[in-house]
Design a protein around this motif. Structure first.
Motif, PDB file in Angstrom:
ATOM      1  N   GLN A   1     -15.029  -6.140 -24.206  1.00  0.00           N
ATOM      2  CA  GLN A   1     -14.680  -7.235 -25.107  1.00  0.00           C
ATOM      3  C   GLN A   1     -15.158  -6.930 -26.524  1.00  0.00           C
ATOM      4  OE1 GLN A   1     -16.559 -10.523 -23.072  1.00  0.00           O
ATOM      5  NE2 GLN A   1     -14.660 -11.172 -22.066  1.00  0.00           N
ATOM      6  N   THR A   2     -16.312  -6.296 -26.613  1.00  0.00           N
ATOM      7  CA  THR A   2     -16.837  -5.904 -27.918  1.00  0.00           C
ATOM      8  C   THR A   2     -15.945  -4.854 -28.565  1.00  0.00           C
ATOM      9  OG1 THR A   2     -19.097  -6.389 -27.196  1.00  0.00           O
ATOM     10  CG2 THR A   2     -18.846  -4.952 -29.120  1.00  0.00           C
ATOM     11  N   ILE A   3     -15.446  -3.914 -27.770  1.00  0.00           N
ATOM     12  CA  ILE A   3     -14.555  -2.881 -28.314  1.00  0.00           C
ATOM     13  C   ILE A   3     -13.306  -3.514 -28.921  1.00  0.00           C
ATOM     14  CG2 ILE A   3     -13.100  -0.898 -27.737  1.00  0.00           C
ATOM     15  CD1 ILE A   3     -15.167  -0.258 -25.513  1.00  0.00           C
ATOM     16  N   ILE A   4     -12.742  -4.508 -28.242  1.00  0.00           N
ATOM     17  CA  ILE A   4     -11.570  -5.194 -28.779  1.00  0.00           C
ATOM     18  C   ILE A   4     -11.904  -5.845 -30.112  1.00  0.00           C
ATOM     19  CG2 ILE A   4     -10.078  -7.217 -28.443  1.00  0.00           C
ATOM     20  CD1 ILE A   4      -9.082  -4.807 -26.966  1.00  0.00           C
ATOM     21  N   ARG A   5     -13.079  -6.460 -30.198  1.00  0.00           N
ATOM     22  CA  ARG A   5     -13.476  -7.080 -31.460  1.00  0.00           C
ATOM     23  C   ARG A   5     -13.647  -6.026 -32.565  1.00  0.00           C
ATOM     24  NH1 ARG A   5     -14.669 -12.109 -32.142  1.00  0.00           N
ATOM     25  NH2 ARG A   5     -16.267 -11.774 -33.748  1.00  0.00           N
ATOM     26  N   LEU A   6     -14.194  -4.869 -32.221  1.00  0.00           N
ATOM     27  CA  LEU A   6     -14.302  -3.789 -33.207  1.00  0.00           C
ATOM     28  C   LEU A   6     -12.914  -3.380 -33.718  1.00  0.00           C
ATOM     29  CD1 LEU A   6     -16.919  -1.364 -31.584  1.00  0.00           C
ATOM     30  CD2 LEU A   6     -17.298  -2.910 -33.499  1.00  0.00           C
ATOM     31  N   CYS A   7     -11.971  -3.247 -32.804  1.00  0.00           N
ATOM     32  CA  CYS A   7     -10.608  -2.861 -33.198  1.00  0.00           C
ATOM     33  C   CYS A   7      -9.947  -3.944 -34.042  1.00  0.00           C
ATOM     34  CB  CYS A   7      -9.771  -2.558 -31.958  1.00  0.00           C
ATOM     35  SG  CYS A   7     -10.307  -1.102 -31.027  1.00  0.00           S
ATOM     36  N   GLU A   8     -10.214  -5.215 -33.709  1.00  0.00           N
ATOM     37  CA  GLU A   8      -9.711  -6.308 -34.545  1.00  0.00           C
ATOM     38  C   GLU A   8     -10.286  -6.196 -35.958  1.00  0.00           C
ATOM     39  OE1 GLU A   8      -9.300  -9.817 -31.104  1.00  0.00           O
ATOM     40  OE2 GLU A   8     -10.913  -9.888 -32.585  1.00  0.00           O
ATOM     41  N   GLY A   9     -11.575  -5.904 -36.046  1.00  0.00           N
ATOM     42  CA  GLY A   9     -12.199  -5.781 -37.349  1.00  0.00           C
ATOM     43  C   GLY A   9     -11.627  -4.646 -38.163  1.00  0.00           C
ATOM     44  N   GLN A  10     -11.376  -3.518 -37.512  1.00  0.00           N
ATOM     45  CA  GLN A  10     -10.780  -2.392 -38.229  1.00  0.00           C
ATOM     46  C   GLN A  10      -9.359  -2.709 -38.662  1.00  0.00           C
ATOM     47  OE1 GLN A  10     -12.232  -0.016 -39.483  1.00  0.00           O
ATOM     48  NE2 GLN A  10     -10.838   1.688 -39.802  1.00  0.00           N
ATOM     49  N   TYR A  11      -8.628  -3.434 -37.822  1.00  0.00           N
ATOM     50  CA  TYR A  11      -7.278  -3.868 -38.207  1.00  0.00           C
ATOM     51  C   TYR A  11      -7.342  -4.722 -39.476  1.00  0.00           C
ATOM     52  CZ  TYR A  11      -3.505  -7.191 -38.622  1.00  0.00           C
ATOM     53  OH  TYR A  11      -2.534  -7.986 -39.141  1.00  0.00           O
ATOM     54  N   LEU A  12      -8.249  -5.700 -39.474  1.00  0.00           N
ATOM     55  CA  LEU A  12      -8.366  -6.566 -40.643  1.00  0.00           C
ATOM     56  C   LEU A  12      -8.753  -5.758 -41.879  1.00  0.00           C
ATOM     57  CD1 LEU A  12     -10.175  -9.681 -39.107  1.00  0.00           C
ATOM     58  CD2 LEU A  12      -7.815  -9.572 -39.951  1.00  0.00           C
ATOM     59  N   ASP A  13      -9.695  -4.844 -41.726  1.00  0.00           N
ATOM     60  CA  ASP A  13     -10.139  -4.031 -42.850  1.00  0.00           C
ATOM     61  C   ASP A  13      -8.972  -3.249 -43.440  1.00  0.00           C
ATOM     62  OD1 ASP A  13     -11.953  -2.989 -44.670  1.00  0.00           O
ATOM     63  OD2 ASP A  13     -12.661  -1.418 -43.329  1.00  0.00           O
ATOM     64  N   MET A  14      -8.183  -2.620 -42.590  1.00  0.00           N
ATOM     65  CA  MET A  14      -7.036  -1.849 -43.085  1.00  0.00           C
ATOM     66  C   MET A  14      -5.957  -2.752 -43.672  1.00  0.00           C
ATOM     67  SD  MET A  14      -6.662   1.331 -40.388  1.00  0.00           S
ATOM     68  CE  MET A  14      -6.441   0.299 -38.932  1.00  0.00           C
ATOM     69  N   SER A  15      -5.793  -3.954 -43.084  1.00  0.00           N
ATOM     70  CA  SER A  15      -4.767  -4.870 -43.591  1.00  0.00           C
ATOM     71  C   SER A  15      -5.117  -5.403 -44.973  1.00  0.00           C
ATOM     72  CB  SER A  15      -4.565  -6.035 -42.624  1.00  0.00           C
ATOM     73  OG  SER A  15      -5.637  -6.966 -42.689  1.00  0.00           O
ATOM     74  N   PHE A  16      -6.391  -5.356 -45.349  1.00  0.00           N
ATOM     75  CA  PHE A  16      -6.814  -5.826 -46.662  1.00  0.00           C
ATOM     76  C   PHE A  16      -6.444  -4.836 -47.765  1.00  0.00           C
ATOM     77  CE2 PHE A  16     -10.669  -8.457 -44.944  1.00  0.00           C
ATOM     78  CZ  PHE A  16      -9.781  -9.327 -44.334  1.00  0.00           C
TER      79      PHE A  16
END
Length: 339
Positions: free
Chosen positions: A151-166
């Protein structure tokens, strides 16, 4: 309590690596290069191997609730390997040529190999996690830790997605930024503490306090890292001065400046951050705007707020005095890294 050392953490990480056939030895040696165990010629070295904070937090959290930190070493190794996997891929996605003062994996061996090396380290993290069964952890506990780990890995990937989307946006709010770093950085620190507590057989109040401590500390830590990315010296960060300005990173100081600059400065800052490539003259311009908007002081204040929340969560923790004191000391040391 047995002394928790970087060497014991590294030994636990090394145990995750298999004995490699000569045909694939380079695959593992590239991973060891990233970890600081080998130099660019793949000879053993003692390069900067990172702070190993996350596995240390895991072991200390386990000890703080009365658990055996030696039993938690496979979990601590898994957490560090997961963190390093994310850094290998992060360097690719950010086009970062250096990390910890050395060339990144993709810069030395190209992007396809670096992607594969990162995937391999991700898998070694999972295999290390399942070594908990070999040290006497109950199967049901291993499964629960594995579930929360992923579950933590998914959250990390969500965070990286948001970072790149910015990257292509200028309309990012402070709330957007906090949502991103709570996933990209704070989630793993919170998991390190929370999972260490679970492995130590913590009660609900202890596990909650340690998870909340890790989340608040992770937010403060990332905010300060973003300050270092602008104002930190290369000798400290291992990256060029003003690295995050050169990369047009939308960190909190920039978000604050865009929201609080006057019309002329706001227009100038927006124009610079919409360029495909910056010029050397853009850096002092951005730094001057950040100075006029008070963005460094504001950002330091936000980091201090979350740091104080971390200390408050730790104050609520009931458990073993020595590891709690060490967690408290580390918490205080990790604020004020920007001089």
């Amino acid at each position: 309590m047995k002394q928790i050392s970087d060497e014991s953490i590294r030994q636990a990480m090394q145990q995750a690596f298999p004995t490699a056939d000569a045909r694939v030895s380079l695959f593992y040696e590239m991973q060891e290069y990233h970890l600081g165990w080998r130099d660019a010629q793949l000879e053993p070295t003692h390069a900067d191997r990172g702070k190993l904070l996350r596995p240390r937090f895991c072991l200390l959290a386990c000890a703080a609730v009365g658990g055996n930190p030696e039993q938690a070493e496979p979990l601590a190794a898994a957490i560090q390997l997961l963190h390093d996997f994310s850094l290998i891929h992060d360097d690719i996605e950010d086009h970062s040529p250096t990390r910890r003062g050395r060339e990144t994996v993709w810069k030395l061996w190209d992007v396809p190999q670096a992607i594969n090396v990162g995937d391999g380290m991700f898998t070694l993290a999972q295999l290390s996690l399942f070594r908990l069964s070999d040290v006497g952890v109950e199967p049901s506990v291993v499964v629960e830790i594995a579930r929360r780990f992923n579950q933590t890995i998914i959250r990390l990937c969500e965070g990286q997605y948001l970072d790149m989307s910015f990257e292509q946006r200028l309309d990012i709010s402070e709330a957007d930024y906090l949502a991103m770093i709570s996933r990209k950085t704070a989630a793993l620190i919170a998991a390190a503490a929370g999972l260490g507590a679970i492995l130590g057989n913590a009660n609900r109040e202890q596990a909650t306090a340690l998870y909340n401590w890790g989340e608040a500390l992770g937010l403060a830590f990332q905010i300060e890292d973003d300050m270092l990315g602008i104002w930190g010296a290369e000798a400290v960060t291992g990256k060029p001065d003003a690295h995050d300005i050169w990369g047009r990173k939308k960190s909190l100081p920039i978000i604050h400046a865009l929201a609080h600059a006057d019309a002329d400065d706001g227009k100038t800052l927006a124009a610079i951050y919409q360029k495909s490539e910056l010029e050397a003259s853009d850096i002092p311009t951005v730094l001057a705007i950040l100075e006029r908007t008070g963005s460094q002081g504001y950002t330091a204040g936000v980091a201090k707020f979350y740091h104080e929340q971390a200390l408050a969560a730790l104050a609520d923790l009931q458990g073993e005095a020595e590891p709690i004191a060490e967690l408290h000391g580390l918490t205080k040391q990790l604020l004020g890294r920007v001089k």
